[in-house]
Design an enzyme around this catalytic site. Structure first.
Site, short mmCIF file in Angstrom:
data_model
loop_
_atom_site.label_atom_id
_atom_site.label_comp_id
_atom_site.label_asym_id
_atom_site.label_seq_id
_atom_site.Cartn_x
_atom_site.Cartn_y
_atom_site.Cartn_z
N ASP A 166 -10.49 2.59 -14.94
CA ASP A 166 -10.28 1.87 -12.99
C ASP A 166 -10.17 0.42 -13.41
O ASP A 166 -11.00 0.29 -12.20
CB ASP A 166 -10.69 2.61 -12.05
CG ASP A 166 -10.32 2.97 -10.36
OD1 ASP A 166 -9.24 4.05 -9.92
OD2 ASP A 166 -10.62 1.83 -9.50
N TYR A 200 -7.48 -6.62 -8.01
CA TYR A 200 -8.91 -6.94 -8.70
C TYR A 200 -8.48 -8.59 -9.53
O TYR A 200 -9.80 -8.86 -10.13
CB TYR A 200 -8.88 -6.28 -9.49
CG TYR A 200 -9.22 -4.21 -9.19
CD1 TYR A 200 -9.20 -4.61 -7.51
CD2 TYR A 200 -10.38 -3.50 -9.51
CE1 TYR A 200 -9.63 -3.30 -7.02
CE2 TYR A 200 -10.01 -2.78 -8.71
CZ TYR A 200 -10.54 -2.24 -7.62
OH TYR A 200 -10.53 -0.65 -7.52
N LYS A 250 -3.10 -0.11 -9.65
CA LYS A 250 -2.69 -0.07 -8.53
C LYS A 250 -2.07 -1.02 -8.48
O LYS A 250 -2.01 -2.07 -8.64
CB LYS A 250 -4.02 0.38 -7.86
CG LYS A 250 -5.06 0.98 -7.69
CD LYS A 250 -6.76 0.91 -6.69
CE LYS A 250 -7.25 1.83 -7.34
NZ LYS A 250 -8.27 1.50 -8.52
N HIS A 310 -1.54 1.25 -3.14
CA HIS A 310 -3.89 1.30 -3.34
C HIS A 310 -3.63 0.94 -1.78
O HIS A 310 -4.78 1.73 -1.00
CB HIS A 310 -3.61 -0.18 -3.28
CG HIS A 310 -4.81 -0.94 -3.42
ND1 HIS A 310 -5.21 -2.01 -4.67
CD2 HIS A 310 -6.01 -0.53 -3.37
CE1 HIS A 310 -6.54 -2.09 -4.40
NE2 HIS A 310 -6.61 -1.37 -3.96
#
Length: 297
Positions: A50, A55, A84, A117
């Site tokens: 994931d 990120y 996402k 998200h």
């Protein structure tokens, strides 16, 4: 049983491994750590990875996946990869562009699951599925009202396969879980072991989940770690759970979640730990009209 074979069927016919490896890390952690940890996770048996464009580690995670494919440890089809769509890309014309950017960084032909998200538009997500860039589409941080709004949308082509939300014994999301099950939507748990690392998102005054004495005494009883008790709790409730760690010992430990089972009595005790404590408050979005955490669930 090999953990990679434990999966749940999604409402579009695809399968999601019930244990996932979370790759988010605070800013101070070097991005190279994400590559190292992902390689360790794949070697340990994790098949569900994931990540997210937010990120800022998809190049490293993609590199790790491709290196394990090159070594012959896994094939692309063995890996279930989630990314996402971040809030700054919600304009319909940017939704596919954002996914294409992720694929470019990953150097992979498709992702398995593309999530919104935070609650906003789904129409452009459907086009990404039609284009073959993602196998499934889902949502993250949606409450019941927002899910119903999507499910009741005229002309809905694909209903979301999952809702990825914060979920752990202190915030067990029992009502949201029941609602999702009734609509054939899988609940995916993030921050399943609590969270204190990211000061930007997390209230540092909140109690540390893994220090809970109930988890501690159960860990002794089953000869496991408190983290494994928290992860096992989710699996037995029918929740897909993300275990996040960049420590080799813990990554290998977390895969042991398939080696034991909690009694129904102990499950009830863990249900009783619920305190509605949310580690990831999302307070930077609290003035947005679609802020999801004001509702009860």
């Amino acid at each position: 049983m090999n953990p990679k074979q434990q999966t749940v069927k999604l409402n579009d016919g695809h399968f999601i491994p019930v244990l996932g490896f979370g790759t988010y890390a605070p800013r101070e952690v070097p991005k190279t750590k994400a590559a190292e940890a992902t390689k360790i996770a794949i070697d340990a048996g994790f098949r569900h990875i994931d990540s997210a464009s937010m990120y800022q580690n998809e190049e490293e995670v993609g590199l790790a996946i491709r290196s394990k494919i090159a070594e012959g440890i896994v094939k692309r089809d063995d890996i279930f990869y989630t990314t996402k769509l971040w809030c700054t890309f919600h304009r319909p014309e940017l939704v596919q562009f954002c996914l294409e950017q992720s694929l470019k960084k990953l150097q992979l032909p498709y992702v398995d699951l593309y999530l919104i998200h935070f609650p906003m538009s789904l129409k452009a997500m459907e086009k990404c599925k039609d284009a073959g860039l993602t196998k499934s589409i889902g949502v993250s941080n949606f409450n019941r009202r927002q899910l119903e709004k999507i499910l009741n949308k005229p002309g809905l082509k694909y209903k979301p396969v999952c809702n990825q939300v914060e979920c752990h014994p202190y915030l067990n999301q029992a009502k949201l879980l029941d609602f999702c099950k009734s609509k054939d939507i899988v609940l995916v748990a993030y921050s399943a072991l609590g969270s204190h690392r990211e000061k930007q998102w997390v209230d540092q005054k909140s109690p540390i989940l893994l220090d809970d004495p109930v988890l501690g005494s159960m860990a002794k009883k089953y000869k496991r770690t408190p983290a494994l008790i928290a992860l096992r709790y989710q699996l037995q409730r029918g929740v897909v759970v993300l275990a996040k760690s960049f420590t080799e010992k813990r990554i290998k430990e977390n895969i042991q979640v398939f080696e034991f089972q909690l009694t129904s009595e102990d499950m009830k005790v863990l249900d009783g730990l619920n305190k509605n404590i949310r580690y990831v408050s999302g307070c930077i979005f609290k003035d947005h009209p679609e802020f999801p955490f004001s509702d009860e669930y």
